[in-house]
Design a protein around this motif. Structure first.
Motif, PDB file in Angstrom:
ATOM      1  N   VAL A  34      18.984 -22.602 -12.948  1.00  0.00           N
ATOM      2  CA  VAL A  34      19.040 -21.627 -14.046  1.00  0.00           C
ATOM      3  C   VAL A  34      17.728 -20.846 -14.112  1.00  0.00           C
ATOM      4  CG1 VAL A  34      19.070 -21.378 -16.562  1.00  0.00           C
ATOM      5  CG2 VAL A  34      20.726 -22.861 -15.450  1.00  0.00           C
ATOM      6  N   VAL A  35      16.607 -21.555 -14.065  1.00  0.00           N
ATOM      7  CA  VAL A  35      15.299 -20.884 -14.169  1.00  0.00           C
ATOM      8  C   VAL A  35      15.038 -20.021 -12.937  1.00  0.00           C
ATOM      9  CG1 VAL A  35      12.808 -21.235 -14.372  1.00  0.00           C
ATOM     10  CG2 VAL A  35      14.371 -22.671 -15.670  1.00  0.00           C
ATOM     11  N   PHE A  36      15.335 -20.543 -11.747  1.00  0.00           N
ATOM     12  CA  PHE A  36      15.136 -19.743 -10.522  1.00  0.00           C
ATOM     13  C   PHE A  36      15.984 -18.481 -10.558  1.00  0.00           C
ATOM     14  CE2 PHE A  36      13.775 -23.505  -7.599  1.00  0.00           C
ATOM     15  CZ  PHE A  36      12.542 -23.510  -8.228  1.00  0.00           C
ATOM     16  N   ILE A  40      17.215 -16.779 -13.103  1.00  0.00           N
ATOM     17  CA  ILE A  40      16.770 -15.791 -14.099  1.00  0.00           C
ATOM     18  C   ILE A  40      15.463 -15.125 -13.681  1.00  0.00           C
ATOM     19  CG2 ILE A  40      15.882 -15.552 -16.459  1.00  0.00           C
ATOM     20  CD1 ILE A  40      17.916 -17.687 -17.290  1.00  0.00           C
ATOM     21  N   THR A  41      14.555 -15.913 -13.124  1.00  0.00           N
ATOM     22  CA  THR A  41      13.213 -15.383 -12.894  1.00  0.00           C
ATOM     23  C   THR A  41      13.040 -14.677 -11.541  1.00  0.00           C
ATOM     24  OG1 THR A  41      12.480 -17.525 -12.058  1.00  0.00           O
ATOM     25  CG2 THR A  41      12.096 -17.075 -14.386  1.00  0.00           C
ATOM     26  N   GLN A  42      13.890 -14.997 -10.575  1.00  0.00           N
ATOM     27  CA  GLN A  42      13.656 -14.465  -9.225  1.00  0.00           C
ATOM     28  C   GLN A  42      14.486 -13.237  -8.878  1.00  0.00           C
ATOM     29  OE1 GLN A  42      11.085 -15.861  -7.461  1.00  0.00           O
ATOM     30  NE2 GLN A  42      10.886 -17.018  -9.350  1.00  0.00           N
ATOM     31  N   ARG A  43      15.405 -12.851  -9.753  1.00  0.00           N
ATOM     32  CA  ARG A  43      16.227 -11.665  -9.491  1.00  0.00           C
ATOM     33  C   ARG A  43      16.238 -10.758 -10.719  1.00  0.00           C
ATOM     34  NH1 ARG A  43      15.487 -13.321  -5.219  1.00  0.00           N
ATOM     35  NH2 ARG A  43      16.933 -13.681  -3.485  1.00  0.00           N
ATOM     36  N   ASN A  44      16.628  -9.489 -10.495  1.00  0.00           N
ATOM     37  CA  ASN A  44      16.516  -8.499 -11.574  1.00  0.00           C
ATOM     38  C   ASN A  44      17.788  -8.287 -12.386  1.00  0.00           C
ATOM     39  OD1 ASN A  44      13.834  -8.057 -11.031  1.00  0.00           O
ATOM     40  ND2 ASN A  44      14.243  -6.430  -9.562  1.00  0.00           N
ATOM     41  N   GLN A  65      21.250 -12.431 -10.579  1.00  0.00           N
ATOM     42  CA  GLN A  65      20.713 -13.681 -11.143  1.00  0.00           C
ATOM     43  C   GLN A  65      21.736 -14.803 -11.054  1.00  0.00           C
ATOM     44  OE1 GLN A  65      19.535 -12.374 -15.033  1.00  0.00           O
ATOM     45  NE2 GLN A  65      17.568 -11.604 -14.327  1.00  0.00           N
TER      46      GLN A  65
END
Lengths: 137, 60
Positions: free
Chosen positions: B20-22, B24-28, B33
């Motif tokens: 979930v965190v990866f 959300i944070t690694q794609r725009n 996501q």
């Protein structure tokens, strides 16, 4: 020449706004809050839930919470990971929780959950900063 | 209050939260996501099964 280079570096540096300082700071203290304050509601709630649930599960699994120390390198790294959880870590210290029980086979998983929750929160803090400076939608 | 998760459920929950965190944070974009989150979950979960089979063969 030197002035031109200085001007270029100034032009490429991200704008320093109140939000670019507030969002990461708040995001560290309360996981997900850096996104919520910028009205990224769904992302903020999902990040908050992930980090908080992971941290609480780590505590419930009898994970060990590292304190500030200058000893073994792995203990120092454990502290760096734990401190990423911000307010959760401070609350844990205040309540004197997180004394790992070596007797449990899954206690070591709990310790890893606590560290990874903090590391994931560091990533979400960086993401909140990137949103604040307009690098990410 | 304490809980004792099995090795499998501990790995499963770890995979869910990290993915979930990866994602959300690694794609725009939201679509990217979700796709990246599912990809990370599949990699984590596939890694668990792969490691499990490797350990099974090592034990024999």
């Amino acid at each position: 020449m030197a002035n031109a280079s200085l001007n270029n570096s100034k032009a490429s540096s991200p704008p320093m706004t109140t939000m670019s300082v507030l969002a990461p700071a708040l995001g560290w203290l309360v996981p997900g809050a850096g996104h919520l304050i910028q009205k990224r509601w769904i992302r903020g709630v999902l990040l908050m839930a992930s980090v908080v649930i992971m941290f609480v599960l780590g505590l419930l699994m009898q994970g060990h919470v590292y304190h500030a120390n200058g000893g073994d390198i792995l203990d120092i790294l454990g502290f760096v990971g734990d401190v990423g959880s911000g307010g959760l870590y401070l609350l844990t210290l205040a309540q004197d929780w997180g004394h790992g029980a070596i007797a449990h086979a899954t206690a070591d998983y709990g310790t890893k959950y606590l560290i990874v929750a903090g590391l994931l929160n560091f990533i979400s803090v960086a993401d909140a900063y990137h949103i604040a400076i307009g690098k990410k939608p | 209050m304490t809980i004792e998760l099995s090795h499998f459920s501990a790995a499963l929950l770890f995979s869910v939260f990290a993915s979930v965190v990866f994602g959300i944070t690694q794609r725009n974009t939201p679509r990217e996501q979700i796709r990246y989150g599912l990809y990370c979950f599949a990699m984590f979960f596939g890694g668990v099964f792969l490691a499990g089979w490797v350990m099974w063969f090592l034990r024999r």
